[in-house]
Design a protein around this motif. Sequence first.
Motif, PDB file in Angstrom:
ATOM      1  N   ASP A   7       3.143   0.826 -30.355  1.00  0.00           N
ATOM      2  CA  ASP A   7       3.504   1.493 -31.609  1.00  0.00           C
ATOM      3  C   ASP A   7       3.285   2.987 -31.436  1.00  0.00           C
ATOM      4  O   ASP A   7       2.150   3.463 -31.422  1.00  0.00           O
ATOM      5  CB  ASP A   7       2.645   0.945 -32.752  1.00  0.00           C
ATOM      6  N   ILE A   8       4.376   3.722 -31.279  1.00  0.00           N
ATOM      7  CA  ILE A   8       4.295   5.181 -31.180  1.00  0.00           C
ATOM      8  C   ILE A   8       4.924   5.828 -32.408  1.00  0.00           C
ATOM      9  O   ILE A   8       5.234   7.011 -32.404  1.00  0.00           O
ATOM     10  CB  ILE A   8       4.958   5.699 -29.881  1.00  0.00           C
ATOM     11  N   SER A   9       5.088   5.048 -33.468  1.00  0.00           N
ATOM     12  CA  SER A   9       5.703   5.568 -34.686  1.00  0.00           C
ATOM     13  C   SER A   9       4.785   6.586 -35.354  1.00  0.00           C
ATOM     14  O   SER A   9       3.566   6.555 -35.175  1.00  0.00           O
ATOM     15  CB  SER A   9       6.019   4.430 -35.654  1.00  0.00           C
ATOM     16  N   ALA A  10       5.400   7.480 -36.115  1.00  0.00           N
ATOM     17  CA  ALA A  10       4.686   8.492 -36.903  1.00  0.00           C
ATOM     18  C   ALA A  10       3.730   9.330 -36.057  1.00  0.00           C
ATOM     19  O   ALA A  10       2.636   9.648 -36.488  1.00  0.00           O
ATOM     20  CB  ALA A  10       3.951   7.828 -38.064  1.00  0.00           C
ATOM     21  N   ASN A  11       4.145   9.688 -34.863  1.00  0.00           N
ATOM     22  CA  ASN A  11       3.321  10.520 -33.982  1.00  0.00           C
ATOM     23  C   ASN A  11       4.006  11.818 -33.598  1.00  0.00           C
ATOM     24  O   ASN A  11       3.577  12.496 -32.675  1.00  0.00           O
ATOM     25  CB  ASN A  11       2.969   9.747 -32.703  1.00  0.00           C
ATOM     26  N   ARG A  12       5.086  12.148 -34.275  1.00  0.00           N
ATOM     27  CA  ARG A  12       5.844  13.376 -34.008  1.00  0.00           C
ATOM     28  C   ARG A  12       6.348  13.447 -32.567  1.00  0.00           C
ATOM     29  O   ARG A  12       6.419  14.512 -31.966  1.00  0.00           O
ATOM     30  CB  ARG A  12       5.048  14.613 -34.371  1.00  0.00           C
ATOM     31  N   VAL A  13       6.690  12.277 -32.004  1.00  0.00           N
ATOM     32  CA  VAL A  13       7.256  12.215 -30.658  1.00  0.00           C
ATOM     33  C   VAL A  13       8.623  12.881 -30.694  1.00  0.00           C
ATOM     34  O   VAL A  13       9.435  12.608 -31.570  1.00  0.00           O
ATOM     35  CB  VAL A  13       7.380  10.749 -30.177  1.00  0.00           C
ATOM     36  N   SER A  14       8.869  13.751 -29.747  1.00  0.00           N
ATOM     37  CA  SER A  14      10.117  14.501 -29.751  1.00  0.00           C
ATOM     38  C   SER A  14      10.693  14.616 -28.346  1.00  0.00           C
ATOM     39  O   SER A  14      10.798  15.694 -27.782  1.00  0.00           O
ATOM     40  CB  SER A  14       9.863  15.889 -30.342  1.00  0.00           C
ATOM     41  N   PHE A  42      12.185  12.389 -32.828  1.00  0.00           N
ATOM     42  CA  PHE A  42      13.095  11.870 -31.806  1.00  0.00           C
ATOM     43  C   PHE A  42      14.017  10.801 -32.392  1.00  0.00           C
ATOM     44  O   PHE A  42      15.235  10.855 -32.255  1.00  0.00           O
ATOM     45  CB  PHE A  42      12.272  11.287 -30.654  1.00  0.00           C
ATOM     46  N   ALA A  43      13.444   9.816 -33.058  1.00  0.00           N
ATOM     47  CA  ALA A  43      14.212   8.698 -33.595  1.00  0.00           C
ATOM     48  C   ALA A  43      15.090   9.121 -34.768  1.00  0.00           C
ATOM     49  O   ALA A  43      16.192   8.609 -34.948  1.00  0.00           O
ATOM     50  CB  ALA A  43      13.267   7.572 -34.032  1.00  0.00           C
ATOM     51  N   GLU A  44      14.603  10.056 -35.549  1.00  0.00           N
ATOM     52  CA  GLU A  44      15.366  10.508 -36.715  1.00  0.00           C
ATOM     53  C   GLU A  44      16.666  11.187 -36.311  1.00  0.00           C
ATOM     54  O   GLU A  44      17.695  11.001 -36.953  1.00  0.00           O
ATOM     55  CB  GLU A  44      14.508  11.471 -37.538  1.00  0.00           C
ATOM     56  N   HIS A  45      16.619  11.962 -35.254  1.00  0.00           N
ATOM     57  CA  HIS A  45      17.796  12.742 -34.857  1.00  0.00           C
ATOM     58  C   HIS A  45      18.589  12.123 -33.713  1.00  0.00           C
ATOM     59  O   HIS A  45      19.661  12.613 -33.380  1.00  0.00           O
ATOM     60  CB  HIS A  45      17.366  14.160 -34.486  1.00  0.00           C
ATOM     61  N   ASP A  64      11.309  -1.514 -33.907  1.00  0.00           N
ATOM     62  CA  ASP A  64      11.072  -0.933 -35.231  1.00  0.00           C
ATOM     63  C   ASP A  64      11.062  -1.990 -36.329  1.00  0.00           C
ATOM     64  O   ASP A  64      11.533  -1.761 -37.439  1.00  0.00           O
ATOM     65  CB  ASP A  64      12.108   0.152 -35.540  1.00  0.00           C
ATOM     66  N   GLY A  65      10.563  -3.166 -36.001  1.00  0.00           N
ATOM     67  CA  GLY A  65      10.453  -4.248 -36.981  1.00  0.00           C
ATOM     68  C   GLY A  65      11.697  -5.113 -37.106  1.00  0.00           C
ATOM     69  O   GLY A  65      11.697  -6.083 -37.859  1.00  0.00           O
ATOM     70  N   PHE A  66      12.760  -4.782 -36.395  1.00  0.00           N
ATOM     71  CA  PHE A  66      13.998  -5.555 -36.464  1.00  0.00           C
ATOM     72  C   PHE A  66      14.077  -6.513 -35.284  1.00  0.00           C
ATOM     73  O   PHE A  66      13.892  -6.120 -34.134  1.00  0.00           O
ATOM     74  CB  PHE A  66      15.225  -4.637 -36.466  1.00  0.00           C
ATOM     75  N   LYS A  67      14.393  -7.771 -35.583  1.00  0.00           N
ATOM     76  CA  LYS A  67      14.485  -8.812 -34.568  1.00  0.00           C
ATOM     77  C   LYS A  67      15.747  -8.609 -33.725  1.00  0.00           C
ATOM     78  O   LYS A  67      16.817  -8.306 -34.235  1.00  0.00           O
ATOM     79  CB  LYS A  67      14.519 -10.179 -35.242  1.00  0.00           C
ATOM     80  N   ILE A  68      15.590  -8.783 -32.435  1.00  0.00           N
ATOM     81  CA  ILE A  68      16.703  -8.668 -31.496  1.00  0.00           C
ATOM     82  C   ILE A  68      17.067 -10.076 -31.051  1.00  0.00           C
ATOM     83  O   ILE A  68      16.314 -10.718 -30.325  1.00  0.00           O
ATOM     84  CB  ILE A  68      16.302  -7.813 -30.275  1.00  0.00           C
TER      85      ILE A  68
END
Length: 164
Positions: A7-14, A42-45, A64-68
């Motif tokens: 989980d690297i969400s909400a870490n301002r990864v760019s 990163f994910a937003e753009h 991101d919580g979505f099943k593949i």
Amino acid sequence: KKLRVLDISANRVSWRPSLFKGQLETLKLLHLEELKVWPNPFAEHFKEYQYLTVSDLPTLQLLDGFKIDRELRHNLRQEADRLAGRVDYTVFDIRVEDRVRSSAPPPASANALAEGGEVPTLQALAAALSRALDSPDDTMKQIFEYEQLVYNVWSAPFWDRLML
């Protein structure tokens, strides 16, 4: 034991899109089952990361919580095979830069600033919060705008802050 969830969400990864392919190679070695990236600049753009991630990480079951499911992976894998070697990721760098520029919050208007400096009024702060609640699709943009306003408050001279 092995790492199954990252989980690297909400870490301002760019990451730059052109460097993301290398990041995927590293992630592939982990044999992850679940990866959380959203929200990050990163994910937003660079929403295309979803396609690249699912098609390149064969063990991934959730992104991101979505099943593949098998069908989705198969379809994306076929498309990836069709495009193999023909995708120039530096083009995505340019597209992301354009998206960032077009989604940047507008500068605060002069009438929203307190007298004596660039300190926003309480009304301007409340309006920024309302915009964030009223526009869930633009939440990250609104949060950024609000952070800038709050930063203006705390970086202002003490006497200007007293005018609030």
